[in-house]
Design an enzyme around this catalytic site. Structure first.
Site, PDB file in Angstrom:
ATOM      1  CE  LYS A 111      -4.365  -1.901   1.318  1.00  0.00           C
ATOM      2  NZ  LYS A 111      -5.589  -1.876   2.073  1.00  0.00           N
ATOM      3  CE  LYS A 193      -6.683  -8.587  -0.743  1.00  0.00           C
ATOM      4  NZ  LYS A 193      -7.241  -8.480   0.567  1.00  0.00           N
ATOM      5  CE  LYS A 196     -13.967  -4.639   1.968  1.00  0.00           C
ATOM      6  NZ  LYS A 196     -13.665  -4.224   3.336  1.00  0.00           N
TER       7      LYS A 196
HETATM    8  P1  ATP Z   1      -8.763  -4.427   0.116  1.00  0.00           P
HETATM    9  O1  ATP Z   1      -8.837  -5.378  -1.020  1.00  0.00           O
HETATM   10  O2  ATP Z   1      -9.305  -3.082  -0.222  1.00  0.00           O
HETATM   11  O3  ATP Z   1      -7.428  -4.407   0.792  1.00  0.00           O
HETATM   12  P2  ATP Z   1     -10.205  -6.453   1.495  1.00  0.00           P
HETATM   13  O4  ATP Z   1     -11.050  -6.848   0.352  1.00  0.00           O
HETATM   14  O5  ATP Z   1      -9.028  -7.288   1.863  1.00  0.00           O
HETATM   15  O6  ATP Z   1      -9.750  -4.958   1.254  1.00  0.00           O
HETATM   16  P3  ATP Z   1     -11.002  -6.390   4.318  1.00  0.00           P
HETATM   17  O7  ATP Z   1     -12.105  -5.659   4.980  1.00  0.00           O
HETATM   18  O8  ATP Z   1      -9.636  -5.928   4.610  1.00  0.00           O
HETATM   19  O9  ATP Z   1     -11.187  -6.307   2.746  1.00  0.00           O
HETATM   20  O10 ATP Z   1     -11.157  -7.939   4.572  1.00  0.00           O
HETATM   21  C1  ATP Z   1     -12.251  -8.576   5.207  1.00  0.00           C
HETATM   22  C2  ATP Z   1     -12.020 -10.077   5.274  1.00  0.00           C
HETATM   23  O11 ATP Z   1     -12.124 -10.657   3.974  1.00  0.00           O
HETATM   24  C3  ATP Z   1     -10.650 -10.504   5.781  1.00  0.00           C
HETATM   25  O12 ATP Z   1     -10.788 -11.622   6.636  1.00  0.00           O
HETATM   26  C4  ATP Z   1      -9.893 -10.889   4.544  1.00  0.00           C
HETATM   27  O13 ATP Z   1      -8.894 -11.844   4.806  1.00  0.00           O
HETATM   28  C5  ATP Z   1     -10.994 -11.482   3.707  1.00  0.00           C
HETATM   29  N1  ATP Z   1     -10.674 -11.361   2.274  1.00  0.00           N
HETATM   30  C6  ATP Z   1     -10.463 -10.229   1.591  1.00  0.00           C
HETATM   31  N2  ATP Z   1     -10.220 -10.467   0.283  1.00  0.00           N
HETATM   32  C7  ATP Z   1     -10.282 -11.816   0.152  1.00  0.00           C
HETATM   33  C8  ATP Z   1     -10.132 -12.711  -0.956  1.00  0.00           C
HETATM   34  N3  ATP Z   1      -9.903 -12.243  -2.171  1.00  0.00           N
HETATM   35  N4  ATP Z   1     -10.267 -14.038  -0.751  1.00  0.00           N
HETATM   36  C9  ATP Z   1     -10.540 -14.517   0.489  1.00  0.00           C
HETATM   37  N5  ATP Z   1     -10.704 -13.733   1.565  1.00  0.00           N
HETATM   38  C10 ATP Z   1     -10.571 -12.408   1.421  1.00  0.00           C
END
Ligand code: ATP
Ligand code: LTN
Length: 328
Positions: A111, A193, A196
């Protein structure tokens, strides 16, 4: 009963990765654990947020928690900034952490890369997360695989403080990760991955996406030119990711899916996957619509914060005592 704690950032676009990686486990765990689920708004401000939008996103995530099946009668659901212990404990842990270990965190490196200077909150993000977990004497933390490093530093901090003050301030928690390979990848680039914050909306399936948008995103998803439906993450990451999603959203195992679609093209497979995803998300969307604007949410969150405060105040008392802070 073992205690579970987890959190999701209120940053919008909750997607299939968040659901399959985290939220789905939250619901399963509440049957035989004491669960605490948090909307981590203090973490969200490590990146720039528009205040009005942040407020809405807090309520969106709360409604989604309930829509996927988190039951506020069984679990505590609350907003992080409503419980002062998180920021308070975070400071004590900060004083027991090292800049070296924080600089090695991949999330911080990702980041802050290409930035001349990064927000300090982004750097100390893992400490606040450790505070979230340790504040509630948590035993189990259900999270996606991407959080492994954060859980490790949380465990290190707990052990370090316990040893340093020769008292048991903290329970050392365990991570509960999704099985290897079940990390949901981006639809347009299966090497990163599902996220969001990715710019391309077709890279993810947000839980509240319209069926037409979901169809478009899945039909456009990157695959390969072989035309064989086979799970092979290394050589066929795109189709393997779609097989994972299909498997997680249905009763089929990956093996059964490979057999079911033997000799079929990617087009037919994707069409069925569109159906499966849309059918799976339909009840979640319906419940979300009911809950989000029903007026009951603030009451549920207030009640959750009260219950969370009671638990966290006890921990803060113990830790302050062990560290020698305050006068009683
Ligand atoms: P960003 O992508 O903007 O960094 P994020 O999608 O990781 O955010 P968080 O709120 O940080 O969102 O994560 C919420 C939960 O979802 C965490 O437990 C994270 O490990 C899980 N998670 C996020 N993305 C994935 C993914 N692509 N596959 C599986 N689990 C995920
Ligand atoms: N960093 C986590 C969100 C998070 C969290 C937590 C998860 C903040 N505090 C405590 C589990 C326990 C993420 O999912 N990106």
């Amino acid at each position: 009963m073992k205690r579970v704690f987890s959190g999701v950032q209120p940053t919008g676009n909750i997607h299939l990765g968040n659901y399959l990686g985290a939220l789905k486990q939250f619901v399963e765990l509440q049957e035989d654990h004491e669960c605490i689920y948090c909307i981590v708004d203090l973490h969200a401000i490590t990146m720039p947020q528009e205040p009005k939008v942040l407020r809405e996103h807090i309520l969106d995530v709360a409604a989604l928690y309930l829509a996927v099946g988190v039951d506020p009668k069984k679990s505590i659901v609350f907003v992080q900034s409503d419980v002062p212990g998180h920021a308070e404990l975070s400071w004590i842990l900060t004083c027991n952490s090292y800049t070296g270990e924080l600089s090695r965190m991949t999330q911080f490196k990702d980041k802050s890369k290409e930035k001349e200077s990064a927000p300090t909150g982004l750097f100390t993000y893992p400490i606040l997360m450790a505070a979230d977990i340790l504040l509630y004497d948590t035993n189990v933390v259900p999270v996606g695989n991407d959080q492994k490093q954060h859980i490790e530093i949380c465990r290190d901090l707990a052990i370090r403080v316990n040893n340093k003050y020769k008292t048991k301030s903290f329970i050392v928690p365990e991570g509960r990760f999704l099985k290897e390979g079940a990390r949901i990848m981006s639809l347009d680039d299966p090497s990163s991955k599902m996220s969001k914050s990715a710019e391309n909306i077709h890279s993810r399936i947000s839980l509240l996406d319209e069926p037409g948008k979901i169809k478009k995103s899945i039909m456009k998803a990157t695959t390969d030119s072989e035309g064989i439906i086979k799970y092979d993450v290394k050589n066929k990451p795109g189709i393997s990711n779609l097989l994972n999603i299909y498997c997680e959203m249905s009763e089929y195992t990956v093996k059964e899916l490979e057999e079911k679609y033997q000799g079929c093209g990617y087009g037919d497979f994707k069409k069925d996957l569109v159906e499966v995803v849309n059918e799976g998300l339909k009840p979640i969307k319906e419940r979300y619509e009911e809950i989000r604007y029903s007026g009951e949410l603030p009451k549920i969150l207030e009640d959750g914060a009260k219950r969370a405060n009671l638990i966290s105040a006890k921990t803060m008392n113990r830790v302050k005592n062990n560290v020698g802070l305050g006068i009683n």
